[in-house]
Motif scaffolding. Structure first.
Motif, PDB file in Angstrom:
ATOM      1  N   GLU A 190     -29.161  34.913  60.859  1.00 37.82           N
ATOM      2  CA  GLU A 190     -28.760  33.745  60.074  1.00 37.82           C
ATOM      3  C   GLU A 190     -29.386  32.463  60.591  1.00 37.82           C
ATOM      4  O   GLU A 190     -29.716  31.560  59.811  1.00 37.82           O
ATOM      5  CB  GLU A 190     -27.241  33.614  60.099  1.00 37.82           C
ATOM      6  N   THR A 191     -29.573  32.347  61.906  1.00 39.06           N
ATOM      7  CA  THR A 191     -29.991  31.075  62.502  1.00 39.06           C
ATOM      8  C   THR A 191     -31.465  31.023  62.887  1.00 39.06           C
ATOM      9  O   THR A 191     -31.921  30.002  63.387  1.00 39.06           O
ATOM     10  CB  THR A 191     -29.142  30.778  63.755  1.00 39.06           C
ATOM     11  N   LYS A 222     -24.509  21.919  57.623  1.00 37.42           N
ATOM     12  CA  LYS A 222     -24.326  23.214  58.282  1.00 37.42           C
ATOM     13  C   LYS A 222     -24.442  24.289  57.224  1.00 37.42           C
ATOM     14  O   LYS A 222     -23.774  24.245  56.194  1.00 37.42           O
ATOM     15  CB  LYS A 222     -22.957  23.289  58.964  1.00 37.42           C
ATOM     16  N   TYR A 223     -25.304  25.275  57.491  1.00 37.32           N
ATOM     17  CA  TYR A 223     -25.562  26.365  56.552  1.00 37.32           C
ATOM     18  C   TYR A 223     -25.011  27.674  57.109  1.00 37.32           C
ATOM     19  O   TYR A 223     -25.124  27.949  58.304  1.00 37.32           O
ATOM     20  CB  TYR A 223     -27.061  26.533  56.322  1.00 37.32           C
ATOM     21  N   VAL A 235     -30.335  31.780  71.763  1.00 34.53           N
ATOM     22  CA  VAL A 235     -30.133  31.936  70.324  1.00 34.53           C
ATOM     23  C   VAL A 235     -29.118  30.908  69.850  1.00 34.53           C
ATOM     24  O   VAL A 235     -28.036  30.780  70.438  1.00 34.53           O
ATOM     25  CB  VAL A 235     -29.649  33.363  69.989  1.00 34.53           C
ATOM     26  N   THR A 236     -29.484  30.167  68.807  1.00 39.06           N
ATOM     27  CA  THR A 236     -28.538  29.210  68.235  1.00 39.06           C
ATOM     28  C   THR A 236     -27.451  29.972  67.481  1.00 39.06           C
ATOM     29  O   THR A 236     -27.720  30.949  66.784  1.00 39.06           O
ATOM     30  CB  THR A 236     -29.255  28.244  67.277  1.00 39.06           C
ATOM     31  N   LYS A 237     -26.234  29.510  67.637  1.00 40.36           N
ATOM     32  CA  LYS A 237     -25.079  30.195  67.031  1.00 40.36           C
ATOM     33  C   LYS A 237     -24.711  29.613  65.677  1.00 40.36           C
ATOM     34  O   LYS A 237     -23.985  30.240  64.911  1.00 40.36           O
ATOM     35  CB  LYS A 237     -23.862  30.113  67.967  1.00 40.36           C
ATOM     36  N   ASP A 250     -24.724  40.819  76.458  1.00 36.76           N
ATOM     37  CA  ASP A 250     -23.577  41.543  75.903  1.00 36.76           C
ATOM     38  C   ASP A 250     -23.858  42.101  74.508  1.00 36.76           C
ATOM     39  O   ASP A 250     -22.942  42.536  73.807  1.00 36.76           O
ATOM     40  CB  ASP A 250     -22.321  40.667  75.901  1.00 36.76           C
ATOM     41  N   LEU A 251     -25.142  42.036  74.109  1.00 38.67           N
ATOM     42  CA  LEU A 251     -25.627  42.681  72.867  1.00 38.67           C
ATOM     43  C   LEU A 251     -25.053  42.053  71.600  1.00 38.67           C
ATOM     44  O   LEU A 251     -24.949  42.722  70.560  1.00 38.67           O
ATOM     45  CB  LEU A 251     -25.314  44.181  72.875  1.00 38.67           C
ATOM     46  N   THR A 252     -24.738  40.756  71.631  1.00 37.62           N
ATOM     47  CA  THR A 252     -24.162  40.118  70.443  1.00 37.62           C
ATOM     48  C   THR A 252     -25.074  39.078  69.791  1.00 37.62           C
ATOM     49  O   THR A 252     -24.684  38.451  68.805  1.00 37.62           O
ATOM     50  CB  THR A 252     -22.826  39.440  70.801  1.00 37.62           C
TER      51      THR A 252
END
Length: 481
Positions: free
Chosen positions: A191-192, A447-448, A342-344, A182-184
């Motif tokens: 960031e991750t 958490k960053y 991909v980690t969120k 879904d291209l997100t």
């Protein structure tokens, strides 16, 4: 029989051969420099995951390596320095100026030495770009000197490797995380990712439509444009150029060791001399014909590559596609891919020490800073690619598990820090206890998140963080745990 080999060599790929040879020599030089700086504290006799213990449970057949016959830290340094100086010979072209057998021996030794390192490198060398260098480095043995015509079959072999790198990565994304479809994914990935650089912050701030455009272009290159490598010129050159463009984008947006740099080098196999001449104006030197015996070697290699390609092709066609996998212990004709998921959210392990006798919350805790991974929120994320910070990458993986028990090297790391071990501390950016080692060390999970434009302008921080949980309770050299 001689007629069988007509057309297997071409004078149209001199530039490609030059860039492949010099580029691979440069990556080898970087890889051996990396090994000389990091291998012993990570994997040496007193390293976090000692090689001698690994060799006790691993056969030569499964992991062929020169170190099966002998391992000591001194012996490793000797072997690695030989690889370093051979890389210089190949990079300078000196090895190419003598008889062909000398050049082939140099490239073969580079391959066998680095294979020996990778095969005992355990998780610290368990990355796809290690296999990429070994595969491409083996092919370089058969490119021949620059004074000879370029083996056109070798050009096709390199293009086939680029195809597997790109198409395999494209397939693993489409089959993996739904955010690729879904291209997100790039809403999160800047960031991750394992080791962001200072530009990653800016890329993360882009509006979502641009993130979708980034992702779509990535899919377009990896799943569609890459097929152009198998088309006649100028289509192959255009495809190679777009691959290089996409890899350049990845270089400026993150730290992925030499993965993208090596892919760019391999993609130069798609350019013909005519195209590069029109772009650079450089003249192609005259070349001589190739001996029959060398033509025979190249044909035999081509047949081997075709045979070994069956497993990677089956893997790419499989719904349970493997990512970055070698089907043989010598890392030839591998399957590739990256970031199938991909980690969120980003989590970081912060290691802290204290010299207070009572390591409770009232103690004064000082944080260890790593060279690449986020720590101090105010520190600008560094640009380290194409260098590879192996410990920093493993810290990224360790943060996902929420527990050090799945990472035996982590407890060893803490023990070395409690001793102020010099070689281990050289892997870090900052030691908060330069005089005497701390009495206790703990690790906490945070958490960053990136700061916004407004937050960074106000605080000067690149990151904001929130305490999540203890990762490891305070430890000392006398801990029972």
């Amino acid at each position: 029989m001689v007629e069988l080999f007509e057309g297997l060599y071409s004078s149209n790929y001199w530039f490609s051969k030059f860039l492949l040879q010099r580029g691979l020599a440069l990556i080898y030089l970087l890889a051996f420099t990396n090994a000389l700086n990091q291998f012993i504290p990570l994997l040496g006799s007193k390293g976090l995951l000692p090689v001698p213990q690994f060799l006790e449970r691993m056969s030569f057949k499964k992991k062929p390596s020169l170190f099966h016959w002998h391992y000591s830290d001194t012996y490793f340094k000797t072997v690695a320095y030989i690889g370093f100086f051979l890389s210089l010979l190949a990079l300078s072209g000196i090895s190419d100026s003598g008889p062909v057998w000398a050049s082939m021996v140099v490239w073969f030794l580079l391959w066998i030495i680095y294979l020996s390192i990778v095969n005992v490198g355990n998780i610290f060398y368990g990355f796809g770009w290690e296999s990429m260098l070994l595969e491409a480095g083996f092919y370089a043995i058969f490119l021949g000197p620059l004074s000879w015509s370029t083996p056109i079959l070798m050009i096709w072999i390199f293009r086939w490797m680029v195809f597997r790198v790109e198409f395999g990565a494209g397939l693993i994304k489409m089959r993996g995380d739904s955010c690729w479809r879904d291209l997100t994914c790039l809403n999160y990935h800047h960031e991750t990712q394992p080791l962001p650089n200072s530009l990653s912050w800016f890329f993360h701030q882009l509006p979502e439509p641009l993130h979708k455009a980034e992702t779509f272009f990535n899919h377009l290159v990896q799943l569609v444009i890459v097929w152009g490598l198998f088309f006649p010129q100028p289509v192959a050159s255009i495809a190679a150029g777009l691959i290089i463009l996409s890899q350049g984008y990845l270089i400026i947006s993150g730290n992925y060791s030499w993965l993208n740099w090596l892919t760019i080098i391999l993609a130069f196999s798609g350019f013909s001399d005519e195209i590069l001449n029109s772009l650079t104006g450089m003249a192609v030197p005259s070349v001589t014909s190739v001996p029959f015996y060398f033509e025979t070697l190249v044909v035999l290699l081509t047949l081997i590559v075709i045979y070994l390609s069956f497993d990677p092709v089956r893997n790419m066609l499989s719904k349970s596609q493997k990512m970055n996998f070698s089907f043989n212990p010598i890392h030839l004709v591998n399957t590739y891919g990256a970031f199938g998921s991909v980690t969120k959210e980003r989590y970081e392990i912060i290691i802290e020490g204290t010299d207070d006798k009572f390591p409770d919350e009232n103690a004064t805790w000082k944080a260890y800073e790593f060279k690449g991974k986020p720590g101090n929120p105010a520190r600008r994320p560094p640009l380290v690619s194409p260098y590879h910070l192996r410990l920093d990458w493993q810290m990224w993986f360790a943060a996902m598990s929420r527990s050090p028990r799945r990472h035996p090297w982590f407890q060893s790391l803490i023990a070395r820090l409690l001793q102020n071990d010099e070689s281990t501390l050289n892997l870090l950016r900052e030691n908060p206890f330069p005089e005497d080692p701390p009495l206790s060390i703990r690790a906490r999970l945070f958490k960053y998140e990136y700061t916004s434009h407004k937050e960074r302008k106000k605080t000067g921080n690149w990151w904001k963080r929130e305490y999540v949980q203890d990762y490891m309770k305070p430890q000392s050299l006398y801990s029972d745990e």
